[in-house]
Design an enzyme around this catalytic site. Structure first.
Site, short mmCIF file in Angstrom:
data_model
loop_
_atom_site.label_atom_id
_atom_site.label_comp_id
_atom_site.label_asym_id
_atom_site.label_seq_id
_atom_site.Cartn_x
_atom_site.Cartn_y
_atom_site.Cartn_z
N GLY A 103 0.81 -1.21 0.00
CA GLY A 103 0.00 0.00 0.00
C GLY A 103 0.85 1.27 0.00
O GLY A 103 0.39 2.33 -0.45
N GLU A 126 2.79 -8.15 -1.50
CA GLU A 126 1.54 -8.77 -1.04
C GLU A 126 1.50 -10.27 -1.28
O GLU A 126 0.99 -11.04 -0.48
CB GLU A 126 0.33 -8.10 -1.74
CG GLU A 126 -0.03 -6.72 -1.18
CD GLU A 126 0.72 -5.58 -1.88
OE1 GLU A 126 1.74 -5.88 -2.55
OE2 GLU A 126 0.30 -4.43 -1.75
N1 3HC Z 1 1.64 -3.66 8.96
C1 3HC Z 1 1.73 -3.71 10.30
N2 3HC Z 1 2.88 -3.79 10.97
C2 3HC Z 1 4.00 -3.84 10.25
C3 3HC Z 1 4.00 -3.79 8.85
C4 3HC Z 1 2.74 -3.70 8.20
N3 3HC Z 1 2.63 -3.63 6.86
N4 3HC Z 1 5.27 -3.86 8.42
C5 3HC Z 1 6.04 -3.94 9.50
N5 3HC Z 1 5.28 -3.91 10.61
C6 3HC Z 1 5.73 -3.94 12.01
C7 3HC Z 1 6.31 -5.28 12.40
O1 3HC Z 1 5.28 -6.15 12.81
C8 3HC Z 1 7.23 -4.89 13.53
O2 3HC Z 1 6.44 -4.69 14.67
P1 3HC Z 1 7.00 -5.02 16.14
O3 3HC Z 1 8.19 -4.14 16.30
O4 3HC Z 1 5.87 -4.70 17.02
O5 3HC Z 1 7.36 -6.48 16.11
C9 3HC Z 1 7.76 -3.52 13.09
O6 3HC Z 1 6.82 -3.04 12.13
C10 3HC Z 1 9.12 -3.57 12.47
O7 3HC Z 1 9.13 -4.57 11.48
P2 3HC Z 1 10.33 -5.60 11.31
O8 3HC Z 1 10.72 -6.13 12.64
O9 3HC Z 1 9.93 -6.56 10.26
O10 3HC Z 1 11.47 -4.62 10.81
P3 3HC Z 1 12.48 -4.79 9.59
O11 3HC Z 1 13.21 -3.51 9.53
O12 3HC Z 1 13.23 -6.07 9.71
O13 3HC Z 1 11.56 -4.94 8.28
C11 3HC Z 1 9.82 -4.35 6.71
C12 3HC Z 1 10.70 -3.89 7.89
C13 3HC Z 1 10.70 -4.64 5.48
C14 3HC Z 1 8.85 -3.26 6.41
C15 3HC Z 1 9.10 -5.67 7.08
O14 3HC Z 1 8.45 -5.47 8.32
C16 3HC Z 1 8.04 -6.06 6.09
O15 3HC Z 1 8.36 -6.74 5.14
N6 3HC Z 1 6.79 -5.67 6.34
C17 3HC Z 1 5.67 -6.08 5.53
C18 3HC Z 1 5.61 -5.30 4.25
C19 3HC Z 1 4.43 -5.73 3.46
O16 3HC Z 1 4.21 -6.89 3.19
N7 3HC Z 1 3.61 -4.76 3.02
C20 3HC Z 1 2.42 -5.04 2.32
C21 3HC Z 1 1.30 -5.10 3.29
S1 3HC Z 1 -0.20 -5.63 2.55
C22 3HC Z 1 -0.76 -4.28 1.72
O17 3HC Z 1 -0.13 -3.25 1.70
C23 3HC Z 1 -2.08 -4.46 1.06
C24 3HC Z 1 -2.41 -3.33 0.14
O18 3HC Z 1 -2.10 -3.71 -1.17
C25 3HC Z 1 -3.87 -2.97 0.24
#
Ligand code: 3HC
Ligand code: NAI
Length: 702
Positions: A103, A126
């Site tokens: 997003g 995603e």
């Molecule tokens: N939503 C909620 N929480 C998230 C998040 C997200 N998208 N991304 C990261 N966080 C949170 C983690 O749970 C973590 O929380 P915590 O400290 O309470 O455990 C904190 O942020 C830090 O994350 P990481 O420990 O993973 O930190 P890193 O620096 O190692 O990695 C990152 C950061 C690369 C952003 C990794 O967290 C990641 O890959 N996040 C997911 C990204 C993702 O998949 N985004 C797509 C979401 S779905 C979407 O957007 C749908 C849309 O198309 C409508």
């Protein structure tokens, strides 16, 4: 007043800084405030253009995954908000620092213009969560970069570097540096104003499907049939991008949203999201927080340059850490070092390392036969033969030679870490680091916490595990730790079913149909029937009350049928082909008769239930005993280390999906049905009984 937005006027520009730590996940409040800030800027006649950026934070990691089980669509939903932003009559520039994922990238695409800094990563991950982009990504990306490139980006889930994003037209500009990003974005916005640029520039690929052959999407799906077997999300992506090619945006966006909701509500995506959060949770251990000082690790020693030691050493060399590798004999050392070089050379041949990097890595490795060279190591990892006596000698020597405070780790897979710790006068410094083979490749690392392991030793091991790219999961001390202990009852049922009437191919097929990378009997053939036999040897005493279930395997061992390496084991192998072997079936029949086991038709359902319920039951037992801290840790071990399908979320998540009542009923059924064998092995875990008795549907330690 904003709580998560930093709103600033800079002459004719409105600067909208997103400020939700740590990664600007686009949760409900942030969406509400972004909408309010956008409306404020839109309504302000002094504002001519807007810049959206991460205020001291990454641009955005996307939708807030924590909301997906509740408030995902609370108003304004992300899709609606982005439609509103995309309709802006003032130019908007997204200034992308750090991350624009999911997003977050969709937000950037809704803004008409994008500038990124050199360390930024842009992607739509995603798919890795069993989802598809749901806020315009499948519709806007094809229009920006073309349908084929868009499909690659969405289906791979891999982020792009900014240079590549610029090439593709996903970025319009690169900032001079991360520090100048906001200034460069402001300058860019002013240029756009001066040039009288429209709020939304025309899409470079307004008709993204025009150049595609008529059957493009059908052919694409057919080509991926085996890779996508059993997966929902890739098919939904294809459907969404096909619509982007065939329909106007106004039709594509609501259709994308429907597909997104279907994915979000699917058990597969729920399972993958469970693993995402489990992985973040696994890093948290009660009693350990950021204030705990860690032990500095600047030099590592590895003892034993065999299968595991070499791979373990490579992990540290790969992050630039000097490693001393100790062996008993010169030949073994030379062989070990040569194998490491060979591994790096292969990587270099594949173009993933330069020859210079190979030499740099080898230069970080020093071989030795002398324990004196370990005196300045901060961490020593032992990977010698699996024998308590050999471990005793090694740890007693380490106790003599290592500096105070050095962490002493063992890679044992079955031996008692507390007993090993007791060979030293510093049990608080001893820990298990259980790598999986090949140790330089497999991501799982069981971090085995002994009774006396100091908290800072545990915390240092967890941090270091992450640094070398592993997924560290804490386990207590017990036979086999989390993973191998659970493997035992699962493999037991697979073997026992052969005696009761199933064939190896039938057992393995049921497991691979479920999505496991490999059936357990094939796995033993791959690892070696002899390896399984030797691991069982010290266990024979405890198996004595029922020695039956490994009898087929024991006999194969006696016949020298050691698995793939001898061309025969549970199966006959011809190259990569394998078949059931009538000789194995005859052995099973004869042994069943000797043991008085009635052979019968075994259904696939029985194979599934007995193997899986035995696995799940052991997992729940491990949780109850405190060997694992949480159910999610167990799921990570099995998905990351044992090929359990991630789309099922791991054995315990799968149990929740099946229903705990069903699992308990199955265990009770086989306990009653299988006579003395059932009585002995199908005792339900007390925690499972408690959970069902109190009507719980989730597995929590109670
Ligand atoms: N939503 C909620 N929480 C998230 C998040 C997200 N998208 N991304 C990261 N966080 C949170 C983690 O749970 C973590 O929380 P915590 O400290 O309470 O455990 C904190 O942020 C830090 O994350 P990481 O420990 O993973 O930190 P890193 O620096 O190692 O990695 C990152 C950061 C690369 C952003 C990794 O967290 C990641 O890959 N996040 C997911 C990204 C993702 O998949 N985004 C797509 C979401 S779905 C979407 O957007 C749908 C849309 O198309 C409508
Ligand atoms: P291996 O037999 O390939 O290597 C062991 C090496 O240790 C040999 O090179 C041997 O010369 C050396 N060695 C033996 N005694 C020594 C001593 N006193 N001092 C220095 N070197 C000595 O064995 P492998 O497979 O690497 O296993 C090592 C350890 O890792 C065992 O504890 C095993 O249980 C564990 N392990 C093995 C896994 C596997 O898949 N092979 C997986 C996870 C753990």
């Amino acid at each position: 007043m904003y709580t998560l937005i930093n709103y600033l006027l800079d002459n004719e520009l409105a600067l909208i800084g997103l400020g939700r730590a740590p990664v600007n996940a686009l949760g409900h409040t942030l969406r509400q405030e972004l909408q309010a800030a956008f409306r404020q800027a839109s309504a302000d006649p002094a504002v001519k253009a807007m810049v959206v950026y991460g205020h001291g934070l990454p641009f955005s990691a996307g939708a807030d995954l924590a909301e997906f089980d509740g408030a995902a669509f609370a108003t304004p939903s992300l899709p609606d908000l982005l439609i509103e932003l995309a309709g802006s009559d003032k130019p908007m520039v997204a200034a992308i620092g750090g991350l624009a994922l999911g997003g977050g990238l969709e937000l950037a695409m809704a803004c008409g213009y994008r500038i990124g800094e050199s360390k930024a990563r842009l992607g739509l991950p995603e798919i890795t969560l069993g989802l598809l982009p749901g806020a315009g990504g499948t519709q806007r990306l094809p229009r920006l970069v073309g349908a084929e490139t868009a499909l690659d980006i969405i289906l791979s889930g891999q982020p792009l570097r900014p240079e590549r994003a610029l090439e593709l037209g996903l970025l319009d500009r690169l900032a001079a540096s991360a520090d100048t990003l906001l200034d460069d974005a402001r300058a860019y916005a002013r240029e756009l104003l001066q040039a009288g640029a429209p709020a939304q520039p025309a899409a470079p690929h307004a008709a993204p499907g025009d150049a595609l052959p008529a059957n493009y999407f059908t052919a694409y799906t057919a080509g991926k049939a085996s890779q996508w077997k059993g997966q929902l999300a890739p098919h939904l992506v294809i459907e969404a991008v096909r619509i982007a090619c065939e329909q106007p945006l106004e039709v594509g966006l609501p259709r994308e949203l429907e597909l997104f909701v279907e994915a979000m509500e699917s058990p597969q995506s729920k399972a993958l999201r469970h693993l995402f959060f489990a992985e973040r949770e696994a890093a948290k251990v009660p009693g350990i927080d950021a204030s705990l000082p860690l032990r500095p690790i600047k030099k590592v020693a590895v003892i034993g340059a065999g299968t595991m030691g070499g791979g373990i050493a490579m992990n540290f060399v790969n992050i630039g850490m000097p490693v001393v590798l100790l062996e008993q004999k010169r030949e073994a050392l030379d062989r070990g070092l040569a194998q490491i070089r060979k591994n790096y050379e292969i990587t270099a041949k594949r173009g993933k390392l330069t020859q210079e990097q190979v030499e740099q890595r080898m230069a970080l490795l020093a071989g030795t036969l002398d324990y004196a060279d370990l005196a300045d190591a901060d961490l020593v990892i032992e990977a010698v033969f699996e024998s308590m006596e050999v471990k005793r000698q090694v740890f007693a020597t380490l106790d003599e030679v290592c500096k105070p405070g050095a962490i002493l780790a063992t890679n044992t897979s079955t031996l008692d870490v507390d007993q090993i710790a007791a060979f030293t006068r510093r049990p608080q410094d001893v820990i298990g680091l259980h790598f999986f083979s090949p140790a330089n490749v497999m991501r799982l690392l069981e971090v085995v916490r002994g009774k006396q392991t100091a908290l800072d030793v545990l915390a240092t091991a967890l941090k270091l595990g992450k640094q070398i790219g592993k997924l560290p999961v804490v386990s207590g001390v017990c036979y086999g730790f989390i993973g191998n202990r659970m493997l035992e009852p699962y493999a037991r049922e697979a073997h026992r079913l052969l005696l009761e009437g199933a064939t190896p191919a039938q057992v393995d097929r049921v497991l691979t149909d479920l999505g496991l990378a490999m059936g357990v009997l094939s796995m033993y053939d791959l690892v070696g029937i002899d390896v399984g036999y030797l691991i069982r040897t010290p266990l024979r005493e405890s198996l004595a009350s029922d020695p039956s279930y490994y009898r087929v395997s024991d006999e194969l061992y006696a016949l020298g049928r050691l698995g793939q390496k001898t061309g025969r084991g549970m199966y006959i192998y011809e190259g990569r082909e394998r078949q059931d072997d009538p000789e194995v079936l005859a052995i099973a029949e004869r042994l069943a008769a000797e043991l008085g086991i009635q052979r019968r038709e075994i259904t696939d359902q029985e194979i599934h239930d007995r193997c899986l319920f035995a696995l799940i039951n052991e997992g729940i037992q491990i949780l109850d005993e405190g060997i694992a801290l949480r159910a999610g840790d167990i799921d990570l071990v099995w998905t990351c280390g044992y090929g359990f399908p991630t789309v099922l979320g791991g054995p315990l998540h799968y149990a929740e999906d099946l229903g705990l009542e069903r699992v308990l009923a199955g265990l009770r059924q086989y306990r009653a049905q299988l006579g003395a064998y059932g009585e002995q092995w199908f005792q339900p875990a007390a925690l499972l009984e408690r959970l069902v008795a109190t009507g719980q549907t989730r597995i929590n330690k109670q």
